[in-house]
Design a protein around this motif. Structure first.
Motif, PDB file in Angstrom:
ATOM      1  N   GLY A  66       0.829  -1.206   0.000  1.00 54.21           N
ATOM      2  CA  GLY A  66       0.000   0.000   0.000  1.00 54.21           C
ATOM      3  C   GLY A  66       0.859   1.250   0.000  1.00 54.21           C
ATOM      4  O   GLY A  66       2.053   1.220   0.308  1.00 54.21           O
ATOM      5  N   SER A  67       0.255   2.366  -0.366  1.00 55.25           N
ATOM      6  CA  SER A  67       0.932   3.669  -0.411  1.00 55.25           C
ATOM      7  C   SER A  67       2.177   3.655  -1.286  1.00 55.25           C
ATOM      8  O   SER A  67       3.128   4.385  -1.041  1.00 55.25           O
ATOM      9  CB  SER A  67       1.311   4.137   1.005  1.00 55.25           C
ATOM     10  N   ARG A  69       4.511   1.496  -1.491  1.00 53.69           N
ATOM     11  CA  ARG A  69       5.680   0.788  -0.950  1.00 53.69           C
ATOM     12  C   ARG A  69       5.658  -0.663  -1.392  1.00 53.69           C
ATOM     13  O   ARG A  69       4.612  -1.294  -1.437  1.00 53.69           O
ATOM     14  CB  ARG A  69       5.684   0.861   0.572  1.00 53.69           C
TER      15      ARG A  69
END
Length: 196
Positions: A66-67, A69
């Motif tokens: 997520g995000s 990464r």
């Protein structure tokens, strides 16, 4: 001096013994079914090496958390490079679906009809506990012909939290892509005009 060397050796061995084991995964385990002789198609397919995004062209599993990464998992590895894993799984799924044989790197009978299937994996995403995604651009061309059909298949499968479930999700996604490819080959083999 000898005692210090012995202590260092014992500590090094203890460190090795406590490192977690590596796990290896295959996309082709349990893929496809061998066609029965009676069901064998009157043509062959040829599935050469596939291309994959550079970031996933490594033996370790690369997972998204997520995000934006991504984590490289040193202890969770593919049994062979991902491009080879995908090629073998696609070959098994497509040939099982069509009841034919993949003659890549194998001589085909003289005057046999062979359909070459080229595949470029645009996205190969692994998100444990969320999804496994394969986005593939593929083409089918009868060997000896200049006419080519180029299509795109995107398959996203929900998965559980474990890595076994993640790999199983990728197998299901490959099966969906293979079904799209097989549908196009089947249409070409009957003289129909296939569409994506």
């Amino acid at each position: 001096m000898m005692r210090a060397l012995a202590v260092a050796t014992v500590l090094a061995l203890a460190g090795c013994a406590s490192s977690p084991p590596e796990h290896f995964y295959s996309l082709s385990n349990g893929m496809g079914v061998a066609p029965t002789p009676a069901a064998r198609a009157a043509y062959y397919v040829e599935i050469p090496a596939v291309t994959v995004p550079q970031q996933v062209a490594r033996s370790q599993l690369l997972v998204t958390t997520g995000s934006g990464r991504m984590d490289l998992l040193e202890q969770e590895r593919w049994a062979s490079p991902p491009a080879a894993e995908i090629q073998q799984a696609l070959s098994l799924a497509v040939t099982g679906e069509l009841g034919t044989v993949d003659v890549f790197r194998t001589p085909a009978p003289e005057k046999a009809t062979v359909y070459r299937i080229s595949t470029n994996i645009q996205r190969f995403e692994s998100a444990p506990g969320r999804y496994a995604l394969i986005d593939a651009v593929w083409s089918v061309r009868q060997v000896g012909s200049t006419a080519v059909l180029t299509c795109r298949s995107t398959a996203q499968e929900p998965v559980g939290a474990g890595y076994d479930d993640l790999v199983a999700g990728h197998r299901r996604a490959i099966t969906r892509v293979a079904a799209d490819i097989a549908k196009a080959v089947r249409a070409l083999s009957t003289g129909a005009s296939p569409s994506c």
